[in-house]
Design a protein around this motif. Structure first.
Motif, short mmCIF file in Angstrom:
data_model
loop_
_atom_site.label_atom_id
_atom_site.label_comp_id
_atom_site.label_asym_id
_atom_site.label_seq_id
_atom_site.Cartn_x
_atom_site.Cartn_y
_atom_site.Cartn_z
N SER A 1 0.85 -1.19 0.00
CA SER A 1 0.00 0.00 0.00
C SER A 1 0.88 1.24 0.00
O SER A 1 1.81 1.37 0.80
N TYR A 2 0.59 2.15 -0.94
CA TYR A 2 1.34 3.39 -1.05
C TYR A 2 0.51 4.59 -0.59
O TYR A 2 0.86 5.72 -0.84
N GLY A 3 -0.60 4.31 0.04
CA GLY A 3 -1.46 5.37 0.54
C GLY A 3 -2.61 5.69 -0.38
O GLY A 3 -3.65 6.18 0.07
N ASP A 4 -2.47 5.43 -1.68
CA ASP A 4 -3.54 5.73 -2.62
C ASP A 4 -4.01 4.48 -3.35
O ASP A 4 -4.56 4.55 -4.45
N GLY A 5 -3.79 3.32 -2.77
CA GLY A 5 -4.22 2.08 -3.38
C GLY A 5 -3.22 0.97 -3.17
O GLY A 5 -2.15 1.17 -2.57
N ASP A 6 -3.56 -0.21 -3.65
CA ASP A 6 -2.71 -1.38 -3.50
C ASP A 6 -1.98 -1.71 -4.79
O ASP A 6 -2.50 -1.49 -5.89
N ALA A 7 -0.77 -2.23 -4.66
CA ALA A 7 0.00 -2.74 -5.80
C ALA A 7 0.43 -4.16 -5.47
O ALA A 7 0.87 -4.44 -4.35
N TYR A 8 0.28 -5.08 -6.44
CA TYR A 8 0.57 -6.50 -6.22
C TYR A 8 1.84 -6.88 -6.97
O TYR A 8 2.07 -6.46 -8.10
N PHE A 9 2.67 -7.70 -6.31
CA PHE A 9 3.92 -8.16 -6.89
C PHE A 9 4.05 -9.66 -6.66
O PHE A 9 3.71 -10.18 -5.60
N MET A 10 4.60 -10.35 -7.67
CA MET A 10 4.84 -11.78 -7.56
C MET A 10 6.08 -12.13 -8.36
O MET A 10 6.20 -11.76 -9.54
N GLY A 11 7.02 -12.81 -7.73
CA GLY A 11 8.26 -13.20 -8.38
C GLY A 11 9.27 -13.61 -7.33
O GLY A 11 8.91 -13.90 -6.18
N LEU A 12 10.56 -13.63 -7.72
CA LEU A 12 11.62 -13.90 -6.76
C LEU A 12 12.17 -12.59 -6.24
O LEU A 12 12.19 -11.58 -6.94
N SER A 13 12.63 -12.63 -4.99
CA SER A 13 13.14 -11.42 -4.37
C SER A 13 14.13 -11.79 -3.28
O SER A 13 14.19 -12.93 -2.82
N ASP A 14 14.92 -10.81 -2.88
CA ASP A 14 15.73 -10.94 -1.68
C ASP A 14 14.78 -11.08 -0.49
O ASP A 14 13.71 -10.46 -0.47
N PRO A 15 15.12 -11.90 0.51
CA PRO A 15 14.23 -12.07 1.66
C PRO A 15 13.81 -10.77 2.32
O PRO A 15 12.72 -10.69 2.91
#
Length: 250
Positions: A174-188
């Motif tokens: 959440s950035y304050g003005d809505g939600d953003a979804y992410f899916m993939g590999l990442s650093d822990p």
């Protein structure tokens, strides 16, 4: 929709280039389609791998770009027989992954003089589902966000040179003005949950530079968080997660 990818090869002030990381977000951006880029030869051979949790290619699956409620998508089921899979290997021979035989992978080169190769995974209906960039040389930038983690699993086949173990994740920020979804590999560290955490970074370190992985959601990806959770019970989610979990570096 036949293409909903955002341009992964974005020039930055650092040496080389960076992918469309946190700042590029997850939605389509105009003028960044792959048609103007050069194609390169890929290793795209059929190879049965029944141990992975891919489901029958005959089962219907909506595009990851479809912002529909979970009730409108087919639920995954253990009764589906695992189909034959294909294996894709990046041209440098180091990173590979497996994917359903009904899907395809195409590769795109960055602008002249910049390193790396982007692989775009497309389903049987022609929908771009996932972007993977290999051989990247820049990092991530972002600010504090509020994050909820829906799913996370370590991916031992992609252990980094410093022995850090990348993690598969599906999150909402959440950035304050809505939600953003992410899916993939990442650093822990990108899987830390709570308020004021550092924003998602889809770039993980590898011996040949870096790897970016990003499921190509539409904007908005889901009407609400309940729909995002419902999507996790679909064949499509299971297939994409299995693909990402199969990533290996040699």
């Amino acid at each position: 929709m036949n293409s909903n990818r955002a341009g992964i090869f974005t020039a930055v002030s650092m040496a080389g280039f960076a992918v469309g990381l946190v700042l590029a977000g997850c939605g389509p951006q105009p003028g960044t389609g792959p048609a103007a880029a050069s194609n390169v030869t890929v290793n795209d051979t059929a190879e049965p791998t029944p141990a992975l949790a891919f489901l029958s290619a005959a089962a219907p699956a909506a595009s990851a770009a479809s912002a529909v409620s979970g009730s409108e998508l087919p639920a995954s089921s253990a009764k589906h027989a695992a189909p034959a899979l294909k294996t894709f290997t990046f041209p440098d021979g180091h990173i590979s992954f497996t994917y359903p035989e009904a899907w395809t992978v195409r590769t795109v080169l960055p602008p002249a003089g910049l390193p790396g190769v982007e692989a775009i995974v497309t389903d049987s209906g022609g929908n771009d589902l996932l972007s993977l960039g290999n051989g990247l040389t820049a990092g991530c930038a972002g600010g504090p966000v509020s994050r909820r983690v829906f799913d996370q699993v370590a991916v031992p086949g992609m252990a980094a040179p410093d022995d850090a173990e990348p993690v598969f994740g599906f999150v909402v920020e959440s950035y304050g003005d809505g939600d953003a979804y992410f899916m993939g590999l990442s650093d822990p560290r990108s899987l830390a949950q709570g308020e004021g955490v550092s924003s998602w970074c889809n770039l993980v370190s590898t011996a040949n530079g870096g790897l970016s992985t990003r499921v190509l959601f539409n904007d908005p990806a889901f009407p609400n968080r309940g729909a995002a959770r419902a999507w996790m019970a679909t064949d499509q989610y299971v297939q994409l997660k299995a693909l990402l979990m199969s990533l290996a570096y040699v």
